[in-house]
Design a protein around this motif. Structure first.
Motif, PDB file in Angstrom:
ATOM      1  N   ILE A 252      64.799 175.494  75.683  1.00  0.00           N
ATOM      2  CA  ILE A 252      64.984 176.738  75.321  1.00  0.00           C
ATOM      3  C   ILE A 252      65.041 176.862  73.467  1.00  0.00           C
ATOM      4  O   ILE A 252      65.708 176.023  72.836  1.00  0.00           O
ATOM      5  CB  ILE A 252      66.431 177.056  75.644  1.00  0.00           C
ATOM      6  N   ALA A 255      66.465 182.598  71.563  1.00  0.00           N
ATOM      7  CA  ALA A 255      67.323 183.061  72.614  1.00  0.00           C
ATOM      8  C   ALA A 255      68.142 184.074  71.843  1.00  0.00           C
ATOM      9  O   ALA A 255      68.657 183.839  70.880  1.00  0.00           O
ATOM     10  CB  ALA A 255      68.218 181.875  73.294  1.00  0.00           C
ATOM     11  N   ASP A 273      64.761 185.117  76.246  1.00  0.00           N
ATOM     12  CA  ASP A 273      64.523 184.008  75.576  1.00  0.00           C
ATOM     13  C   ASP A 273      62.980 183.478  75.492  1.00  0.00           C
ATOM     14  O   ASP A 273      62.273 184.518  75.907  1.00  0.00           O
ATOM     15  CB  ASP A 273      65.074 182.560  76.130  1.00  0.00           C
TER      16      ASP A 273
END
Length: 625
Positions: A252, A255, A273
């Motif tokens: 990730i 986000a 995200d």
């Protein structure tokens, strides 16, 4: 005019004009200076305008200290270029007017590391953010588009706040489209369990099914616990998240997550995200999402309040609903209803005559509930269900020691019904001796307990019921004539169910209580063809059995008891025979195969000839399937 310059690593610098008497600072999004910083308390500090024109900063009990020029302070009179430290954020106090564009460029070179400066002008009601360096048509169009989106969402919420499911789905679509996110979801807190459940999911990458969306629970639960929005430009390098296993495992990068707040309660979160590139979301994006979620939170909260009101209305409706309910559109039942309405407000004694299962006690309850005695006791007595040696004690009570096992004084039903109504059901089964005592009580309005010598006065209305023709019992000497005429002031005859066939289907549908959608046409024909010796009570038991044992959402002929399908008036034992079970099973299989006997024979594991023999044996007809 004095103002503050907000400097934060990784963010654009902002200028806030101090136009209010008190300017609030904190992590709560409703503050005048809204700081997205975990080290800043929700309500951290405030800047107060003094009478002499100066300004003072006061710490309001923050978890982490407020500093001015590196020193911890609880309050401090601000001077030119004082540096206020709150968490990772620095606010520089400037006492002069907001600089011109040329001055901004100079200040940016001298004091700031960013190329762009945003000016935030605060007043008592709203905050507007705009870029000075990039103030062009494209930026204005973007801001206008987002403001219009918020306006449209607000209108939709006010018009359709009950449909929160549709609203949340639309809000997630708007957020994904406007912020150009790859993936996102809305998770809501369950009203009953408090668990967080994913309700709406989108994945625009096409890498995996939306229900398998893999995200960092840590980011989500931070927002859930703190009630504040979180933005990370690159979670893999962010000191708050880079060591979290889920962030590294799911790669990730950008986000953003905002809470759905209603009256300071977090009702859920909106998460977006981007795993491909860092820096996908800006502070402006965060502010837009926070504003969007603020409106969504209102929608959720109002929908929740609406459900609570509806449920409370249902609860109150049930609590206030009479304990009786009549259904029937037949002419005979309409006459019964009309008689009940006329006789209920009076003090007349009523004799109800009807077969077993026609609802005699229900009628008695209706008369009592519509009478001036409705707030007083309604005491039913089944004269046929009590042994003869106990009925006198049951009706009139007894004194302590009046007989063996009379260990204490006991009030009888007449005494308990004082001021209200006593219902003597199946009075035709009462012995002649008891009939005489009941008659005396009705005429003199007094009686004595067994073993007692004191007269007890009572004020009761008597409603009696029987399934017999009492006139014939009077002629044969089995029922006292004087009591018969004392009870038969108003005679109310209840029709049998076979005399009111038009009420059978409405009654059946009522007994289903919404658990089954409807009754098939063939099942209705069987219900109407049956004579119902047990009347409404038998119909109720039949439908409740079909609801429990039937398959699917429609009651079919095979779901009904065998004696009803055969049209018999004899009610069989509750336990069916093996033949009954075999017939039921064959009927279900034939219905499943739509009368395809070859397929049915295969499912049953028998030959086609054997199946034909069984069909003939049980007289199964295609029209009954």
């Amino acid at each position: 005019m004095p103002y503050l310059i907000l400097k934060r690593a990784g963010s654009k610098d902002k200028i806030f004009k101090l136009t209010k008497a008190v300017t609030t600072i904190g992590r709560r999004h409703t503050n005048d200076v809204f700081l997205m910083d975990e080290s800043v308390s929700r309500d951290h500090a405030k800047i107060i305008k003094l009478k002499d024109g100066g300004y003072e900063i006061k710490d309001v009990g923050a978890r982490h200290p407020t500093t001015v020029n590196g020193k911890i302070v609880s309050s401090h009179r601000l001077r030119e270029r004082d540096k206020i430290g709150l968490g990772d954020s620095i606010l520089i106090f400037k006492s002069e007017e907001t600089p011109s564009t040329a001055q901004v460029e100079f200040l940016a070179t001298e004091d700031m590391s960013q190329e762009t400066l945003e000016v935030a002008s605060l007043d008592a009601k709203k905050t507007s953010v705009f870029s000075v360096a990039d103030l062009d048509l494209q930026s204005l169009q973007k801001d206008h588009q987002r403001l219009m989106l918020l306006y449209e969402v607000g209108k939709a919420i006010s018009l359709h706040f009950e449909d929160s499911h549709h609203m949340m789905d639309e809000i997630l679509s708007i957020a994904l489209r406007t912020l150009d996110a790859e993936r996102g979801f809305i998770a809501l807190v369950d009203e009953n369990t408090g668990d967080l459940t994913c309700e709406f999911v989108r994945d625009n990458t096409g890498d995996q099914e939306p229900e398998k969306l893999e995200v960092s629970r840590t980011i989500i639960h931070k927002v859930l616990r703190g009630g504040v929005s979180i933005l990370t430009a690159n979670a893999l390098k962010d000191s708050q998240f880079r060591d979290i296993k889920s962030v590294r495992e799911y790669s990730i990068r950008s986000a953003v997550c905002a809470p759905l707040l209603f009256r300071e309660e977090v009702m859920g979160v909106v998460y977006l995200d981007n795993r491909v590139s860092a820096g996908s979301f800006s502070q402006d994006d965060l502010m837009f999402l926070t504003a969007l979620c603020h409106q969504a939170g209102i929608a959720l909260g109002n929908a929740w309040l609406h459900r609570q009101v509806v449920q409370e209305n249902i609860r109150l409706g049930k609590a206030l609903k009479p304990k009786f309910q009549f259904l029937g559109e037949s002419e005979k039942m309409k006459k019964v209803f009309a008689t009940i309405k006329k006789v209920a407000p009076t003090e007349l004694t009523v004799l109800i005559q009807g077969d077993t299962g026609t609802g005699k006690e229900l009628v008695a309850q209706a008369i009592h509930s519509l009478s001036p005695r409705r707030d007083q006791p309604f005491i039913p007595v089944n004269c046929a269900a009590m042994p003869k040696e106990l009925i006198e004690s049951e009706l009139f009570g007894h004194e302590k020691g009046a007989f063996t096992h009379a260990v204490s004084t006991r009030q009888g039903k007449f005494e308990l019904a004082d001021g209200g109504t006593i219902f003597l059901d199946e009075i035709g089964d009462m012995s002649l001796d008891m009939q005489a005592k009941v008659l005396r009580t009705l005429e003199e309005r007094e009686f004595q307990r067994i073993g007692g010598s004191k007269n007890i006065n009572v004020d009761v209305r008597v409603i009696a019921a029987t399934n017999r023709e009492l006139g014939k019992y009077v002629e044969s000497g089995e029922f006292r004539e004087d009591l018969y005429y004392r009870l038969n002031v108003v005679l109310l005859k209840l029709p049998t169910l076979r005399e009111r066939k038009e009420d059978i289907i409405p009654l059946a549908e009522n007994f289903m209580a919404g658990r089954i959608k409807n009754i098939s046409h063939n099942a209705e024909k069987l219900l109407l063809a049956y004579d119902w010796p047990g009347n409404v009570r038998e119909l109720k038991n039949c439908i409740e059995r079909a609801v429990v044992l039937g398959q699917g959402e429609v009651i079919q002929p095979e779901d009904l008891p065998m004696h009803i399908r055969k049209g018999s008036k004899i009610i069989p034992s509750p336990l069916g025979t093996i033949e009954n079970m075999e017939e039921d099973h064959i009927v279900r299989v034939l219905r499943y195969t739509k009368w395809n006997k070859s397929d049915a024979a295969k499912i049953l594991g028998v030959t086609r000839q054997t199946l034909d023999n069984k069909i003939n044996k049980y007289k199964i007809k295609k029209q009954h399937i």
